[in-house]
Write a protein that holds these residues in place. Structure first.
Motif: not given
Length: 275
Positions: A77-101
């Protein structure tokens, strides 16, 4: 080197016109993506598979930009709430997502809630036109305590990652299906984080999955260590429990995390040469 998952769709951004040629890459996640335990050659922090992938993508591309938002110890939940909005705002061509471990190691693990949120998160990231890389976890149940609890959770989450990846046209890299990850030399002394050889192998799989050539040496796994005697295994287990398991348990009991005082090592899109 098995790489499973359905055929993926392509991002609709202009920079994906040629397979594997991205102008930017943002890595999102926890310690796996931050780079533990792969020390940088200069000894300043960690490198890891994401930095290695960025290095290949940046070759002969001065316009390439890279950000790594991952922080050790972060829950899903922290990854989704804190990092994902920042990543989307950067408009990258490639994004990796790994979480839940980190969630799977807790008794409060709620796989249904996490999987539902994973589905929405990947849908949102793919909706920006970015190509997305997901990971099916390697099997760690043979090296960690609580294997009876951990293995079913890994199976549930891995199946969901495969389904979500296919549904949204993401690249799914299946570490689970690579038998080399049973080799202890691909893992660090804490038995949880990858060794430098393990990070190189993950980087090679990611690059292969997105259609980019990698250094073939990255796929050459070191020879497994010699089999220890029963007494030596027990001594090694006791040392590991004292040095790594006990501190982890203490953090859980006190509500602390290994990443409490840690910030992202590359919080903004920048040329790879900039730290």
């Amino acid at each position: 080197m098995p790489l499973t998952g359905c055929e993926t769709g392509r991002g609709n951004g202009e920079e994906q016109a040629v397979v594997g040629q991205y102008a930017s890459f943002v890595a999102v996640g926890d310690s796996f993506t931050e780079g533990l335990d792969d020390p940088r050659p200069d000894g300043k922090g960690y490198r890891g598979w994401a930095d290695l992938v960025a290095g290949v993508l940046a070759a002969d591309r001065p316009e390439f930009r890279y950000a790594n938002l991952a922080v050790r110890g972060r829950l899903f939940d922290n990854i989704v709430a804190e990092q994902v909005p920042l990543a989307i705002a950067m408009k990258p061509g490639l994004v990796s997502f790994a979480g839940g471990g980190n969630d799977a190691l807790r008794r409060t693990f709620d796989h249904e809630t996490i999987i539902a949120r994973l589905d929405k998160t990947i849908e949102k990231m793919r909706g920006t036109g970015a190509d997305v890389v997901l990971f099916r976890w390697a099997d760690m149940s043979g090296r960690m305590p609580g294997a009876k609890m951990l293995r079913p959770r890994v199976d549930l989450f891995n199946n969901a990652i495969g389904e979500v990846g296919c549904k949204h046209g993401a690249h799914v890299v299946s570490l689970w299906d690579d038998p080399e990850f049973a080799n202890p030399r691909l893992w660090g002394i804490d038995r949880l984080h990858l060794s430098p050889a393990g990070h190189r192998r993950v980087a090679a799989q990611v690059l292969t999955r997105i259609g980019v050539e990698c250094d073939p040496d990255w796929l050459v796994a070191p020879a497994p260590p010699e089999e220890l005697s029963w007494m030596s295994r027990k001594a090694a287990d006791a040392k590991w429990a004292t040095q790594h398991l006990a501190p982890w348990v203490k953090r859980r009991l006190t509500g602390r995390s290994s990443g409490d005082m840690v910030t992202a090592k590359r919080p903004e899109l920048a040329p790879l040469s900039e730290s």
